[in-house]
Write an enzyme that holds these catalytic residues in place. Sequence first.
Site, PDB file in Angstrom:
ATOM      1  N   LYS A 155     -10.473 -26.872 -21.217  1.00  0.00           N
ATOM      2  CA  LYS A 155     -11.346 -25.863 -21.812  1.00  0.00           C
ATOM      3  C   LYS A 155     -11.892 -25.040 -20.651  1.00  0.00           C
ATOM      4  O   LYS A 155     -12.546 -25.584 -19.756  1.00  0.00           O
ATOM      5  CB  LYS A 155     -12.484 -26.534 -22.575  1.00  0.00           C
ATOM      6  CG  LYS A 155     -13.377 -25.533 -23.287  1.00  0.00           C
ATOM      7  CD  LYS A 155     -14.231 -26.246 -24.324  1.00  0.00           C
ATOM      8  CE  LYS A 155     -14.875 -25.322 -25.322  1.00  0.00           C
ATOM      9  NZ  LYS A 155     -15.611 -24.213 -24.806  1.00  0.00           N
TER      10      LYS A 155
ATOM     11  N   ASP B 243       0.825  -1.214   0.000  1.00  0.00           N
ATOM     12  CA  ASP B 243       0.000   0.000   0.000  1.00  0.00           C
ATOM     13  C   ASP B 243       0.861   1.266   0.000  1.00  0.00           C
ATOM     14  O   ASP B 243       0.536   2.250  -0.657  1.00  0.00           O
ATOM     15  CB  ASP B 243      -0.931   0.022   1.214  1.00  0.00           C
ATOM     16  CG  ASP B 243      -2.000  -1.053   1.105  1.00  0.00           C
ATOM     17  OD1 ASP B 243      -2.198  -1.569  -0.012  1.00  0.00           O
ATOM     18  OD2 ASP B 243      -2.616  -1.390   2.140  1.00  0.00           O
TER      19      ASP B 243
ATOM     20  N   CYS C 163     -50.242 -25.581  -6.147  1.00  0.00           N
ATOM     21  CA  CYS C 163     -50.953 -24.873  -5.093  1.00  0.00           C
ATOM     22  C   CYS C 163     -51.658 -23.718  -5.781  1.00  0.00           C
ATOM     23  O   CYS C 163     -51.050 -22.938  -6.484  1.00  0.00           O
ATOM     24  CB  CYS C 163     -49.954 -24.350  -4.062  1.00  0.00           C
ATOM     25  SG  CYS C 163     -50.624 -23.048  -3.029  1.00  0.00           S
TER      26      CYS C 163
ATOM     27  N   GLU D 160      -9.322 -16.534 -21.747  1.00  0.00           N
ATOM     28  CA  GLU D 160     -10.612 -16.486 -21.062  1.00  0.00           C
ATOM     29  C   GLU D 160     -10.479 -15.690 -19.775  1.00  0.00           C
ATOM     30  O   GLU D 160      -9.512 -15.871 -19.020  1.00  0.00           O
ATOM     31  CB  GLU D 160     -11.086 -17.892 -20.677  1.00  0.00           C
ATOM     32  CG  GLU D 160     -11.224 -18.847 -21.818  1.00  0.00           C
ATOM     33  CD  GLU D 160     -12.460 -18.615 -22.662  1.00  0.00           C
ATOM     34  OE1 GLU D 160     -12.293 -18.448 -23.885  1.00  0.00           O
ATOM     35  OE2 GLU D 160     -13.569 -18.608 -22.111  1.00  0.00           O
TER      36      GLU D 160
HETATM   37  S1  IVH Z   1      -8.262 -22.292 -28.300  1.00  0.00           S
HETATM   38  C1  IVH Z   1     -10.186 -20.740 -32.555  1.00  0.00           C
HETATM   39  N1  IVH Z   1      -8.223 -23.160 -25.875  1.00  0.00           N
HETATM   40  O1  IVH Z   1     -13.835 -21.881 -26.109  1.00  0.00           O
HETATM   41  C2  IVH Z   1     -10.460 -21.579 -31.400  1.00  0.00           C
HETATM   42  N2  IVH Z   1     -10.153 -21.995 -26.580  1.00  0.00           N
HETATM   43  O2  IVH Z   1     -15.936 -22.972 -27.704  1.00  0.00           O
HETATM   44  C3  IVH Z   1      -9.213 -21.864 -30.619  1.00  0.00           C
HETATM   45  N3  IVH Z   1     -11.861 -21.736 -24.830  1.00  0.00           N
HETATM   46  O3  IVH Z   1     -13.803 -19.277 -28.422  1.00  0.00           O
HETATM   47  C4  IVH Z   1      -9.398 -21.434 -29.241  1.00  0.00           C
HETATM   48  N4  IVH Z   1     -10.742 -22.764 -23.256  1.00  0.00           N
HETATM   49  O4  IVH Z   1     -12.901 -18.760 -26.086  1.00  0.00           O
HETATM   50  C5  IVH Z   1      -8.939 -22.509 -26.794  1.00  0.00           C
HETATM   51  N5  IVH Z   1      -7.986 -23.958 -23.742  1.00  0.00           N
HETATM   52  C6  IVH Z   1      -8.706 -23.314 -24.640  1.00  0.00           C
HETATM   53  C7  IVH Z   1      -9.982 -22.789 -24.363  1.00  0.00           C
HETATM   54  C8  IVH Z   1     -10.686 -22.138 -25.368  1.00  0.00           C
HETATM   55  C9  IVH Z   1     -11.862 -22.115 -23.555  1.00  0.00           C
HETATM   56  C10 IVH Z   1     -12.967 -20.997 -25.472  1.00  0.00           C
HETATM   57  C11 IVH Z   1     -12.546 -20.033 -26.525  1.00  0.00           C
HETATM   58  C12 IVH Z   1     -13.321 -20.394 -27.756  1.00  0.00           C
HETATM   59  C13 IVH Z   1     -14.408 -21.215 -27.192  1.00  0.00           C
HETATM   60  C14 IVH Z   1     -14.941 -22.179 -28.213  1.00  0.00           C
END
Ligand code: IVH
Length: 739
Positions: free
Chosen positions: A116, A38, A429, A173
């Site tokens: 994912k 801080d 109900c 993400e």
């Molecule tokens: S690679 C062009 N890796 O899932 C697509 N995408 O359902 C290549 N997503 O639009 C993306 N985890 O936003 C990639 N490990 C991951 C991911 C991921 C989540 C999202 C991403 C994509 C969407 C598609």
Amino acid sequence: MNPEEARLEIARLSAELERHNQLYYENAQPEISDADYDRMFRDLELLEAAHPDLASPNSPTKRVGGKPIDGFEQREHVVRMLSIDDVFSEGEVHDFFKRMVKNLGETKIPMIIEPKIDGVAVSMIYRNGELEAAVTRGDGTRGDVITENVRTIRGLPLTLGDKAPEVLEIRGEIYMPNEAFAKMNEERDEEGLQTFANPRNATAGTLKLLDSREVAKRPLAFIAHGFGQLEGISFDSFSEFRSYLEELKLPANHPVWLEDNVDGVIKAIRELDIKRHDLEYGTDGAVVKVDSIAAQAQLGATSRAPRWSMAFKYPPEQKETVLHDITIQVGRTGTLTPVAELEPVLVSGTTVRRATLHNQDEIDRKDVRIGDTVVIEKAGEIIPAVVKVVTAKRPADAKPFNLYEYVDGKCPRCNSPIIRPEGFVAWKCENFSCPAQASNRLKQFVSRKALDIDGVGNIVAEKLVERGKVKDILDIFELHVDQLADFNIGTAVEPRMLGEKNGTKIVETARRAREAPLAKWLYGLGIPQVGESAALEASRLVEDIFQIPDSEIIEMVREKGLKDAWVKENPLRSAKTADLSVEEFEARKTKSEEYKRRVKELTEKLAPYEVSPELGGVASASLLGYFRSESGQAMLERMKQMGICPKSTNYLPEPSKAADSGASQVVGKTFVITGTLTAPRNDIKAKIQDAGGKVSGSISSKTDFLLAGEGGGSKRDKAETLGVTIISEEDLEQMLFQE
Ligand code: IVH
């Protein structure tokens, strides 16, 4: 300090603070105390205040957010943001691998396997090592610029140092870690704020806030999983890109596998299935990507998704547990839902104690008995459900369950008799003032998509109803601060007062909500079958709420919809007429013809209003039924007395009147917007809607005008092909001005 010294000191403090941010948020290994942090932070703030010209927008001090904005600008993605194709079985993984082998002409193909992430996709553009913009995926071609909001994410570096290339677009993400989400939701509920359904919704909702200072208070995090535009740098493989991420201290995705044959890929997918439950974010799949960038380029993409990647979706997790009891929940519309009270069990990272049994028919079909061992399933955001019974484990004293007998024919909350309406699977109900219905109605009424009354969360709503403070939703507008300040939202044994601050918040937001648009009111009333879009469409057909019960247009929609449905059901089909007498058959035939004629007539009468199918016969019938009922009439009467008159903000006047007023150029016309405009898109959209026009996201032959700003190539081309008139912002102003 002279300017040069100040510059150096600002740079030093910024770098140090960012390093400590990383240590704290990314590595969870702080090296200094909060107080020291801080102090450093304040030193930097002071220096920046003394030398405003030296303060960078990416300074660590900007992570607390800045002034609220009116709306988001839009920005085109230089490289399109695509989706991924989903697969659901190991067989499809084999197919994918075979396709890659065939297309690339190799037998071993290195592939990356990683989680994912269930978050919100964003693209982060760093120019010469400085964060220039953060953009949402939008429609894949262009998205909202949310830089101010993204800057507040502590684990995300805002500057990348001297080694960074000219342009580096990182994609990934934004998510809310599970634990932080749970804590935030708990706090929100205690403060009487609306809770979020799941971390993904919370993230999406947060990123849409226009006040970045609010965003700064929410626990967001970021993980990178790809790249877009690159200048001054290139990668041979995805693995190389990943090492580069680590070098720049950009958070990468873990755990990760690199495998060059299909068995290895499947092994990795199975290993991740075990590990994924320990991750701090939700994952329902594994992403598999071809590692070589040259191979990726060779494979290319369809209009939707790259050919070099796939997402393996895990089946919803199932667990066995014991069903100790069945209780009954009473919903907003009075539906009685049987709920399984379970021996707590960990499923997909969360402890499940209860699961829905849907209704008596389902209980009978699955033969669920109290004491049974059951299999439960939790699929993503969905409420856990009982899938089946493990009959082999059924104890001798397992008790069959009959809902009607169990509640003795009475609502468990208010004791009024329950009924099972014809054609319904559920018991209901019928008592409109049942406290269970009342509190659930209140929850819907104050929810974000409805009147958005801050301060009334689930707990507060239940207590307000339980203690008789709110018997009817309109009571919410007559609460006083002093009455709420010492309102007990705890128990008799452990009282907890709502407090003056929260009380004031409720009273103030409720006062503002009186003026909320009609569409929000209609949705908030929780009328069966009337969802958000039906409410919006109904609001287009009347000037205010008091016109609804007598609305001729809605009445026509109701009649047309119901008659049309009857005809479409084809009551003359032989299977349905088998047992009919000749007279009965003839009567039916006459009715069918009469209905067809009437539907045609109504279709013509309704044509000028272009009522969208979102408001059909069933929704209209329910809406009119509600407002014409005794309780509906009483509510309107009371609103009149209270001086509340929700008005339509998208009212479409009668077509004839519209022509007279000269507004016919916009009224009832469909616009599509593209390209960069001088005002936020939402503002322009609102202007068009206020003038009685409609705004749609995609061009079709039904589109009347394409409002095109700078850029916006593909929509422009399509408009030209379809012969849709393309107009500029000035043209639109002219059209609106003519009113
Ligand atoms: S690679 C062009 N890796 O899932 C697509 N995408 O359902 C290549 N997503 O639009 C993306 N985890 O936003 C990639 N490990 C991951 C991911 C991921 C989540 C999202 C991403 C994509 C969407 C598609």
